[in-house]
Design a protein around this motif. Structure first.
Motif, PDB file in Angstrom:
ATOM      1  N   TYR A   1      -4.786  10.204 -10.579  1.00 32.24           N
ATOM      2  CA  TYR A   1      -3.851   9.902  -9.505  1.00 32.24           C
ATOM      3  C   TYR A   1      -4.492   8.903  -8.541  1.00 32.24           C
ATOM      4  CZ  TYR A   1      -1.105  13.614 -11.443  1.00 32.24           C
ATOM      5  OH  TYR A   1      -0.353  14.363 -12.301  1.00 32.24           O
ATOM      6  N   ASN A   2      -3.710   7.907  -8.160  1.00 32.72           N
ATOM      7  CA  ASN A   2      -4.241   6.759  -7.436  1.00 32.72           C
ATOM      8  C   ASN A   2      -4.090   6.860  -5.917  1.00 32.72           C
ATOM      9  OD1 ASN A   2      -2.669   5.654 -10.143  1.00 32.72           O
ATOM     10  ND2 ASN A   2      -4.736   4.839  -9.905  1.00 32.72           N
ATOM     11  N   TYR A   3      -3.096   7.587  -5.463  1.00 29.05           N
ATOM     12  CA  TYR A   3      -2.816   7.661  -4.027  1.00 29.05           C
ATOM     13  C   TYR A   3      -2.609   9.117  -3.618  1.00 29.05           C
ATOM     14  CZ  TYR A   3      -1.834   2.779  -5.001  1.00 29.05           C
ATOM     15  OH  TYR A   3      -1.927   1.480  -5.431  1.00 29.05           O
ATOM     16  N   TRP A   4      -3.068   9.419  -2.411  1.00 33.16           N
ATOM     17  CA  TRP A   4      -3.047  10.801  -1.925  1.00 33.16           C
ATOM     18  C   TRP A   4      -2.553  10.854  -0.489  1.00 33.16           C
ATOM     19  CZ3 TRP A   4      -4.411  14.975  -4.930  1.00 33.16           C
ATOM     20  CH2 TRP A   4      -5.001  14.671  -6.163  1.00 33.16           C
ATOM     21  N   GLY A   5      -1.855  11.957  -0.177  1.00 29.85           N
ATOM     22  CA  GLY A   5      -1.510  12.224   1.198  1.00 29.85           C
ATOM     23  C   GLY A   5      -2.634  12.982   1.882  1.00 29.85           C
ATOM     24  N   GLN A   6      -2.412  13.326   3.137  1.00 30.51           N
ATOM     25  CA  GLN A   6      -3.431  14.007   3.942  1.00 30.51           C
ATOM     26  C   GLN A   6      -3.409  15.521   3.773  1.00 30.51           C
ATOM     27  OE1 GLN A   6      -5.889  12.412   5.764  1.00 30.51           O
ATOM     28  NE2 GLN A   6      -5.058  10.723   4.565  1.00 30.51           N
TER      29      GLN A   6
ATOM     30  N   GLN B   1       0.832  -1.183   0.000  1.00 26.92           N
ATOM     31  CA  GLN B   1       0.000   0.000   0.000  1.00 26.92           C
ATOM     32  C   GLN B   1       0.880   1.250   0.000  1.00 26.92           C
ATOM     33  OE1 GLN B   1      -3.223   0.110  -0.273  1.00 26.92           O
ATOM     34  NE2 GLN B   1      -3.536   2.301   0.005  1.00 26.92           N
ATOM     35  N   VAL B   2       0.632   2.129  -0.944  1.00 27.70           N
ATOM     36  CA  VAL B   2       1.400   3.363  -1.034  1.00 27.70           C
ATOM     37  C   VAL B   2       0.906   4.349   0.010  1.00 27.70           C
ATOM     38  CG1 VAL B   2       1.903   5.349  -2.490  1.00 27.70           C
ATOM     39  CG2 VAL B   2       1.876   3.052  -3.487  1.00 27.70           C
ATOM     40  N   GLN B   3       1.832   4.929   0.754  1.00 22.13           N
ATOM     41  CA  GLN B   3       1.496   5.953   1.724  1.00 22.13           C
ATOM     42  C   GLN B   3       2.310   7.206   1.431  1.00 22.13           C
ATOM     43  OE1 GLN B   3       2.176   3.996   5.515  1.00 22.13           O
ATOM     44  NE2 GLN B   3       0.026   3.429   5.639  1.00 22.13           N
ATOM     45  N   LEU B   4       1.656   8.338   1.533  1.00 24.27           N
ATOM     46  CA  LEU B   4       2.286   9.623   1.265  1.00 24.27           C
ATOM     47  C   LEU B   4       2.062  10.544   2.448  1.00 24.27           C
ATOM     48  CD1 LEU B   4       0.909  10.088  -2.371  1.00 24.27           C
ATOM     49  CD2 LEU B   4       3.123   9.138  -1.713  1.00 24.27           C
ATOM     50  N   VAL B   5       3.115  11.202   2.898  1.00 26.42           N
ATOM     51  CA  VAL B   5       3.012  12.105   4.040  1.00 26.42           C
ATOM     52  C   VAL B   5       3.651  13.438   3.672  1.00 26.42           C
ATOM     53  CG1 VAL B   5       3.586  12.504   6.446  1.00 26.42           C
ATOM     54  CG2 VAL B   5       3.078  10.179   5.651  1.00 26.42           C
ATOM     55  N   GLU B   6       2.819  14.486   3.661  1.00 28.05           N
ATOM     56  CA  GLU B   6       3.309  15.817   3.342  1.00 28.05           C
ATOM     57  C   GLU B   6       3.762  16.538   4.606  1.00 28.05           C
ATOM     58  OE1 GLU B   6      -0.444  15.225   0.699  1.00 28.05           O
ATOM     59  OE2 GLU B   6       0.196  14.811   2.757  1.00 28.05           O
ATOM     60  N   SER B   7       4.674  17.481   4.423  1.00 28.10           N
ATOM     61  CA  SER B   7       5.105  18.341   5.516  1.00 28.10           C
ATOM     62  C   SER B   7       5.650  19.629   4.913  1.00 28.10           C
ATOM     63  CB  SER B   7       6.175  17.649   6.366  1.00 28.10           C
ATOM     64  OG  SER B   7       7.330  17.379   5.591  1.00 28.10           O
ATOM     65  N   GLY B   8       5.857  20.617   5.785  1.00 27.42           N
ATOM     66  CA  GLY B   8       6.471  21.866   5.341  1.00 27.42           C
ATOM     67  C   GLY B   8       5.518  23.037   5.208  1.00 27.42           C
ATOM     68  N   GLY B   9       4.230  22.787   5.337  1.00 27.66           N
ATOM     69  CA  GLY B   9       3.284  23.884   5.250  1.00 27.66           C
ATOM     70  C   GLY B   9       3.430  24.820   6.443  1.00 27.66           C
TER      71      GLY B   9
ATOM     72  N   ALA C   1       7.321   9.258   0.740  1.00 28.17           N
ATOM     73  CA  ALA C   1       6.493   8.141   0.294  1.00 28.17           C
ATOM     74  C   ALA C   1       7.003   6.816   0.837  1.00 28.17           C
ATOM     75  CB  ALA C   1       6.496   8.101  -1.233  1.00 28.17           C
ATOM     76  N   SER C   2       6.127   5.859   0.828  1.00 29.39           N
ATOM     77  CA  SER C   2       6.490   4.523   1.280  1.00 29.39           C
ATOM     78  C   SER C   2       7.197   3.760   0.180  1.00 29.39           C
ATOM     79  CB  SER C   2       5.240   3.749   1.699  1.00 29.39           C
ATOM     80  OG  SER C   2       4.328   3.669   0.609  1.00 29.39           O
ATOM     81  N   GLU C   3       8.005   2.813   0.555  1.00 33.80           N
ATOM     82  CA  GLU C   3       8.652   1.865  -0.343  1.00 33.80           C
ATOM     83  C   GLU C   3       9.340   2.569  -1.509  1.00 33.80           C
ATOM     84  OE1 GLU C   3       5.502  -1.688   0.744  1.00 33.80           O
ATOM     85  OE2 GLU C   3       5.586  -0.910  -1.270  1.00 33.80           O
ATOM     86  N   ARG C   4       9.097   2.118  -2.721  1.00 34.58           N
ATOM     87  CA  ARG C   4       9.784   2.629  -3.909  1.00 34.58           C
ATOM     88  C   ARG C   4       8.904   3.565  -4.722  1.00 34.58           C
ATOM     89  NH1 ARG C   4      13.950  -0.726  -5.687  1.00 34.58           N
ATOM     90  NH2 ARG C   4      13.311  -0.510  -7.866  1.00 34.58           N
ATOM     91  N   THR C   5       7.949   4.184  -4.070  1.00 30.70           N
ATOM     92  CA  THR C   5       6.944   4.973  -4.770  1.00 30.70           C
ATOM     93  C   THR C   5       7.550   6.023  -5.677  1.00 30.70           C
ATOM     94  OG1 THR C   5       5.416   4.633  -2.931  1.00 30.70           O
ATOM     95  CG2 THR C   5       4.913   6.421  -4.466  1.00 30.70           C
ATOM     96  N   VAL C   6       8.471   6.824  -5.137  1.00 33.26           N
ATOM     97  CA  VAL C   6       9.011   7.945  -5.904  1.00 33.26           C
ATOM     98  C   VAL C   6       9.781   7.449  -7.116  1.00 33.26           C
ATOM     99  CG1 VAL C   6      10.635   9.856  -5.789  1.00 33.26           C
ATOM    100  CG2 VAL C   6       9.033   9.488  -3.931  1.00 33.26           C
ATOM    101  N   ARG C   7      10.395   6.282  -6.991  1.00 36.52           N
ATOM    102  CA  ARG C   7      11.173   5.727  -8.090  1.00 36.52           C
ATOM    103  C   ARG C   7      10.271   5.172  -9.188  1.00 36.52           C
ATOM    104  NH1 ARG C   7      16.301   3.544  -7.915  1.00 36.52           N
ATOM    105  NH2 ARG C   7      16.256   3.649  -5.640  1.00 36.52           N
ATOM    106  N   GLU C   8       9.066   4.740  -8.824  1.00 37.66           N
ATOM    107  CA  GLU C   8       8.254   3.989  -9.774  1.00 37.66           C
ATOM    108  C   GLU C   8       6.995   4.719 -10.256  1.00 37.66           C
ATOM    109  OE1 GLU C   8       9.515  -0.388  -7.958  1.00 37.66           O
ATOM    110  OE2 GLU C   8       7.460   0.351  -7.735  1.00 37.66           O
ATOM    111  N   TYR C   9       6.584   5.768  -9.549  1.00 40.50           N
ATOM    112  CA  TYR C   9       5.332   6.435  -9.900  1.00 40.50           C
ATOM    113  C   TYR C   9       5.578   7.855 -10.393  1.00 40.50           C
ATOM    114  CZ  TYR C   9       2.690   2.813  -7.400  1.00 40.50           C
ATOM    115  OH  TYR C   9       2.132   1.637  -6.999  1.00 40.50           O
ATOM    116  N   ALA C  10       4.659   8.332 -11.203  1.00 33.66           N
ATOM    117  CA  ALA C  10       4.598   9.759 -11.466  1.00 33.66           C
ATOM    118  C   ALA C  10       4.067  10.430 -10.205  1.00 33.66           C
ATOM    119  CB  ALA C  10       3.671  10.039 -12.645  1.00 33.66           C
TER     120      ALA C  10
END
Length: 124
Positions: free
Chosen positions: A111-116, A1-9, A24-33
């Motif tokens: 887009y298939n996965y979203w952060g909070q 399961q892809v997980q995304l966590v934003e920060s910096g706001g 992002a979790s696992e290899r998400t950034v390497r494999e996804y747009a």
């Protein structure tokens, strides 16, 4: 399961800069747009920027061209949104998203996965 966590706001004055991060979790950034969207109160979610899986092709909304830059750090599995020359109209919740499409467009539906989300407030 892809997980995304934003920060910096944060709260920033007009003309200032912020850098948002999306880890992002696992290899998400390497494999996804990867893309960034934003949503202001009472408005629909809108596209901000996107880079494809290898970071070679980027796309920006017209209202951020020349001010925002999307980038990624594969080793840290993190995508960034550098925001410069911020304006009060940039105030919104900013969301990171991942797409299985090779070259997704600007629609949130692609887009298939979203952060909070992370909140950005620009004061005048």
């Amino acid at each position: 399961q892809v997980q995304l966590v934003e920060s910096g706001g944060s709260l920033v004055q007009a003309g200032g800069s912020l850098r948002l991060s999306c880890t992002a979790s696992e290899r998400t950034v390497r494999e996804y747009a990867m893309g960034w969207f934003r949503q202001a109160p009472g408005k629909e979610r809108e596209f901000v920027a996107r880079s494809i899986w290898n970071g070679s092709i980027t796309l920006y909304a017209d209202f951020v061209k020349g001010r925002f830059t999307i980038s990624r750090d594969i080793a840290k599995n993190t995508v960034y949104l550098q925001m410069n020359s911020l304006k009060p109209e940039d105030t919104a919740d900013y969301y990171c998203a991942a797409s299985r499409a090779v070259v997704p467009g600007t629609s949130p539906n692609q887009y298939n996965y979203w952060g909070q989300g992370t909140q950005v407030t620009v004061s005048s």
